[in-house]
Design a protein around this motif. Structure first.
Motif, mmCIF file in Angstrom:
data_model
loop_
_atom_site.group_PDB
_atom_site.id
_atom_site.type_symbol
_atom_site.label_atom_id
_atom_site.label_comp_id
_atom_site.label_asym_id
_atom_site.label_seq_id
_atom_site.Cartn_x
_atom_site.Cartn_y
_atom_site.Cartn_z
ATOM 1 N N LEU A 1 0.860 -1.184 0.000
ATOM 2 C CA LEU A 1 0.000 0.000 0.000
ATOM 3 C C LEU A 1 0.893 1.229 0.000
ATOM 4 O O LEU A 1 1.687 1.424 0.927
ATOM 5 C CB LEU A 1 -0.895 0.002 1.239
ATOM 6 C CG LEU A 1 -1.852 1.178 1.399
ATOM 7 C CD1 LEU A 1 -2.969 1.088 0.362
ATOM 8 C CD2 LEU A 1 -2.436 1.193 2.805
ATOM 9 N N PRO A 2 0.819 2.093 -1.038
ATOM 10 C CA PRO A 2 1.677 3.282 -1.065
ATOM 11 C C PRO A 2 1.197 4.336 -0.074
ATOM 12 O O PRO A 2 0.011 4.648 -0.007
ATOM 13 C CB PRO A 2 1.549 3.776 -2.513
ATOM 14 C CG PRO A 2 0.245 3.246 -2.988
ATOM 15 C CD PRO A 2 0.011 1.955 -2.259
ATOM 16 N N THR A 3 2.098 4.868 0.723
ATOM 17 C CA THR A 3 1.785 5.924 1.689
ATOM 18 C C THR A 3 2.868 6.983 1.615
ATOM 19 O O THR A 3 3.886 6.834 0.925
ATOM 20 C CB THR A 3 1.720 5.381 3.126
ATOM 21 O OG1 THR A 3 3.052 5.122 3.592
ATOM 22 C CG2 THR A 3 0.890 4.112 3.203
ATOM 23 N N GLU A 4 2.670 8.073 2.369
ATOM 24 C CA GLU A 4 3.679 9.129 2.406
ATOM 25 C C GLU A 4 4.976 8.647 3.047
ATOM 26 O O GLU A 4 6.033 9.247 2.868
ATOM 27 C CB GLU A 4 3.142 10.352 3.160
ATOM 28 C CG GLU A 4 3.022 10.202 4.659
ATOM 29 C CD GLU A 4 1.774 9.445 5.099
ATOM 30 O OE1 GLU A 4 1.514 9.407 6.308
ATOM 31 O OE2 GLU A 4 1.050 8.907 4.234
ATOM 32 N N ARG A 5 4.926 7.529 3.774
ATOM 33 C CA ARG A 5 6.114 6.975 4.418
ATOM 34 C C ARG A 5 6.802 5.916 3.555
ATOM 35 O O ARG A 5 7.877 5.440 3.891
ATOM 36 C CB ARG A 5 5.740 6.360 5.762
ATOM 37 C CG ARG A 5 5.196 7.348 6.779
ATOM 38 C CD ARG A 5 4.796 6.632 8.051
ATOM 39 N NE ARG A 5 5.946 5.966 8.655
ATOM 40 C CZ ARG A 5 5.834 4.992 9.572
ATOM 41 N NH1 ARG A 5 4.637 4.558 9.952
ATOM 42 N NH2 ARG A 5 6.922 4.462 10.102
ATOM 43 N N GLY A 6 6.169 5.546 2.456
ATOM 44 C CA GLY A 6 6.695 4.491 1.609
ATOM 45 C C GLY A 6 5.693 3.362 1.470
ATOM 46 O O GLY A 6 4.522 3.500 1.831
ATOM 47 N N LEU A 7 6.141 2.232 0.931
ATOM 48 C CA LEU A 7 5.261 1.083 0.721
ATOM 49 C C LEU A 7 5.096 0.300 2.019
ATOM 50 O O LEU A 7 6.083 -0.121 2.636
ATOM 51 C CB LEU A 7 5.819 0.176 -0.371
ATOM 52 C CG LEU A 7 5.887 0.775 -1.779
ATOM 53 C CD1 LEU A 7 6.496 -0.231 -2.741
ATOM 54 C CD2 LEU A 7 4.509 1.210 -2.256
#
Length: 336
Positions: A162-168
């Motif tokens: 899941l892509p997030t602002e912190r990375g995958l």
């Protein structure tokens, strides 16, 4: 298709992925709000189609509006809705469904007249599993008991990350893999890359010719192929130019662009195929690339894809400075 046709003039609906296409976690991707407003201004229906089953449509709308993106509940299609519907199609009214997922998934199951529970009992007829940060060993254990006991198993989606602002981060597919390993069973899949979610979104828009837009080859683009829809890959999320060169036939997009603003660009310019100013040839075990000046890296990528997909060769090699700079901009930093 004529030289002046844009994507927005060729398609009557755009089916937009969210994570990695419209936003990264709490941050909108630059230019997306303007691109969506432009799509509406050209008369295209907009649908937000997400494999993330953890949010209700109203929550998705709230998130989008907080980013200055216009959205209505009817425009949101989630894998929670698709997963609940897929289970409902296989069950009788009032039957019991064990839910591994967020409260939003429970709400979708119950809205269809099914009984949602968290713990296994002999009357559990199906397991529906969707992404939820709160999923733990206990939830998976209850689901394993139900699946081993003969319950049907529906996965809202099988995205491993899941892509997030912190990375995958781990996605629902990672949790599905745990249950698959524990039970030896295989779930029916509702979300992308399976076709039901995208087809439902297209039908809700009354679309005759929809365009699927996303950042992942293995879900968004493969889902478009499975549904029989044209697709646009944007390079703002998970899949990279190197991934694109190695894409299997069932994961190959119709168009490629750096970002969503390309919806207003001439469609011919976004097609996979040869491009003026770039020369790509197979030389032994590499794609040899040369250019005659400063050229757009996205143009080179479309030319590379055509040769890579025909030849099966995915290693690239620059033959001049223009090619070296463009390949580096695409992430091919090891190009000789």
């Amino acid at each position: 298709m004529t030289d002046g046709d844009t994507l927005l003039s060729l398609y009557d609906a755009v089916l937009l992925d969210l994570d990695g296409t419209v936003y990264h976690g709490p941050r909108p991707i630059p230019g997306v709000a303007e691109a969506i407003r432009d799509a509406r201004g050209h008369g295209a229906a907009v649908r937000f189609v997400t494999n993330n089953a953890s949010k209700a449509p109203g929550d998705v709308v709230e998130t989008l509006r907080s980013m200055q993106i216009d959205a209505e509940i009817a425009e949101v299609s989630t894998s929670a809705q698709a997963g609940a519907k897929l289970a409902w199609q296989q069950l009788d009214e009032g039957q019991t469904v064990l839910v591994v997922g967020a409260p939003a998934l429970i709400a979708e199951v119950e809205a269809l007249g099914l009984r949602a529970v968290r713990e296994y009992s002999e009357d559990v007829a199906a397991v529906v599993q969707g992404h939820w940060p709160g999923t733990g060993w206990k939830h998976l254990a209850e689901a394993a008991l139900a699946i081993r006991g003969g319950a049907r198993w529906v996965a809202c989606n099988v995205d491993v990350t899941l892509p997030t602002e912190r990375g995958l981060l781990p996605g629902n597919g990672a949790m599905v893999a745990a249950l698959r390993a524990a039970t030896g069973a295989e779930p029916a899949v509702a979300g992308k890359p399976a076709a039901p979610l995208l087809r439902t979104a297209s039908e809700s828009a009354g679309a005759r010719k929809p365009l699927v837009v996303g950042d992942r080859l293995d879900t968004d683009i493969a889902g478009g192929v499975a549904a029989g829809f044209d697709s646009l890959l944007v390079l703002t999320g998970v899949s990279t130019p190197a991934d694109l060169l190695a894409a299997a036939p069932e994961e190959r997009p119709t168009y490629v662009a750096a970002e969503l603003s390309a919806l207003a660009a001439p469609a011919k310019d976004l097609l996979i195929g040869p491009r003026d100013g770039w020369r790509v040839r197979v030389d032994s075990d590499a794609l040899a690339v040369a250019g005659d000046g400063a050229r757009d890296g996205s143009e080179l990528l479309r030319a590379l894809c055509e040769v890579a997909w025909e030849s099966g060769v995915t290693t690239v090699r620059a033959e001049d400075e223009a090619a070296r700079a463009a390949l580096a901009g695409l992430g091919f930093t090891s190009a000789a």
